[in-house]
Write a protein that holds these residues in place. Structure first.
Motif, PDB file in Angstrom:
ATOM      1  N   SER A   1      -0.199  12.222  -7.514  1.00 52.01           N
ATOM      2  CA  SER A   1      -0.692  10.281  -7.900  1.00 52.01           C
ATOM      3  C   SER A   1      -1.250   9.569  -6.596  1.00 52.01           C
ATOM      4  CB  SER A   1      -0.279   9.455  -9.642  1.00 52.01           C
ATOM      5  OG  SER A   1      -0.300  10.458 -10.523  1.00 52.01           O
TER       6      SER A   1
ATOM      7  N   SER B   1      -4.850  10.402 -10.794  1.00 57.29           N
ATOM      8  CA  SER B   1      -3.752   9.605 -12.061  1.00 57.29           C
ATOM      9  C   SER B   1      -3.537  11.270 -13.035  1.00 57.29           C
ATOM     10  CB  SER B   1      -3.623   8.485 -12.398  1.00 57.29           C
ATOM     11  OG  SER B   1      -4.554   7.224 -11.650  1.00 57.29           O
TER      12      SER B   1
ATOM     13  N   ALA C   1      -4.383   8.342  -3.745  1.00 58.27           N
ATOM     14  CA  ALA C   1      -5.847   8.586  -3.918  1.00 58.27           C
ATOM     15  C   ALA C   1      -5.682   8.743  -2.150  1.00 58.27           C
ATOM     16  CB  ALA C   1      -6.023   7.319  -2.911  1.00 58.27           C
TER      17      ALA C   1
ATOM     18  N   ARG D   1     -15.016   9.881  -8.433  1.00 56.53           N
ATOM     19  CA  ARG D   1     -14.312   9.033  -7.791  1.00 56.53           C
ATOM     20  C   ARG D   1     -12.119   8.618  -8.343  1.00 56.53           C
ATOM     21  NH1 ARG D   1     -13.253   5.853  -5.139  1.00 56.53           N
ATOM     22  NH2 ARG D   1     -14.763   3.926  -4.694  1.00 56.53           N
ATOM     23  N   HIS D   2     -12.795   9.238  -9.360  1.00 59.48           N
ATOM     24  CA  HIS D   2     -11.687   9.298  -9.697  1.00 59.48           C
ATOM     25  C   HIS D   2     -11.224  10.671 -10.766  1.00 59.48           C
ATOM     26  CE1 HIS D   2     -11.219   4.389  -9.821  1.00 59.48           C
ATOM     27  NE2 HIS D   2     -12.153   4.605  -9.732  1.00 59.48           N
TER      28      HIS D   2
ATOM     29  N   THR E   1     -10.921   9.920  -3.398  1.00 60.44           N
ATOM     30  CA  THR E   1     -11.035  10.320  -5.328  1.00 60.44           C
ATOM     31  C   THR E   1      -9.845   9.875  -5.383  1.00 60.44           C
ATOM     32  OG1 THR E   1     -12.125  11.919  -5.169  1.00 60.44           O
ATOM     33  CG2 THR E   1     -10.159  11.844  -6.563  1.00 60.44           C
ATOM     34  N   GLN E   2      -9.292   8.313  -6.962  1.00 65.14           N
ATOM     35  CA  GLN E   2      -8.609   8.027  -7.685  1.00 65.14           C
ATOM     36  C   GLN E   2      -7.571   9.528  -8.415  1.00 65.14           C
ATOM     37  OE1 GLN E   2      -5.728   5.834  -6.394  1.00 65.14           O
ATOM     38  NE2 GLN E   2      -4.742   6.900  -7.433  1.00 65.14           N
TER      39      GLN E   2
END
Lengths: 116, 114
Positions: free
Chosen positions: A87, A114, A89, A9-10, A111-112
């Motif tokens: 970066s 960063s 989503a 998810r991240h 999926t975020q």
């Protein structure tokens, strides 16, 4: 019947590292689409895949980005040597067929990514 | 280039009122249009769709109107509730052989005041 599943998810990566995003389509679906969403913008199409085939990658950056949808397992969106501009989503969606006959496109939770 | 765009980036309404979100599209070849709702941290959620051979379609509390003459699409939400607060996107499809290849608009943020 689970929907479109994405993981992680991240995802946090440092510049220069690789990012691998996974998407499991809905059960019985063999058509997968990847989209990218920058902050405060709409989704932008990246690539359309069927099992073992890339059908349309017109939205993919020419370098560092690749996608696959193997015969077995999830679809993978791979970003090599990530930069801060990556970066965003990233969303995956799936269809059973090509989209006719009132098929609806359902998205995963995304999926975020960063990049530090 | 051709694109889908929204007239209003933000919309604030009172709970119980009706909401209207507008969208302009520029590609006359598009024959399928969808509205999605996106809540913070989540993926787009399908609301309602319409094909170009129709000018109106109704769902539960939602109605989509399509005006092909002026290339305009709207989403009407009846009796807006706090749970309707989200960003709403219109999207269009031009290729029936790639039904999942959509062009999204920028989005309108709907805020519902209790």
């Amino acid at each position: 019947n689970a929907g479109v599943m994405q993981n992680p998810r991240h995802l946090v990566r440092r510049r220069g590292q690789e990012a691998r995003l996974r998407c499991s389509p809905m059960k019985g679906h063999s058509h997968v689409y990847w989209y990218r969403q920058l902050p405060e913008e709409g989704l932008k199409f990246m690539v359309y895949l069927q099992k073992e085939n890339i059908i349309d990658e017109s939205g993919m950056p020419k370098e560092r980005f690749s996608a696959e949808f193997p015969k077995e397992g999830p679809s993978i969106l791979r970003i090599q040597q990530v930069v801060r501009g990556d970066s965003a989503a990233y969303f995956c969606a799936s269809l059973q067929g090509t989209g006719g006959n009132e098929e609806k496109l359902f998205f995963g939770s995304g999926t975020q990514l960063s990049v530090l | 280039g051709e694109s889908v765009g929204l007239h209003l980036p933000t919309l604030s309404v009172q709970e119980g009122d009706n909401s209207i979100i507008n969208c302009a599209y520029s590609n006359s070849a598009s024959d399928y249009f969808i509205w999605y709702k996106q809540e913070s941290g989540k993926g787009p959620q399908f609301i309602i769709d319409i094909r170009s051979n129709m000018d109106k379609r109704q769902g539960q509390r939602v109605t989509v109107l399509l005006n092909k003459t002026v290339k305009h699409l709207s989403l009407q939400i009846a009796a807006t509730q706090p749970g309707d607060s989200a960003v709403y996107f219109c999207a269009e499809n031009m290729d029936p052989n790639q039904g999942g290849k959509l062009i999204f608009g920028q989005g309108t943020e709907l805020s519902v005041k209790p």
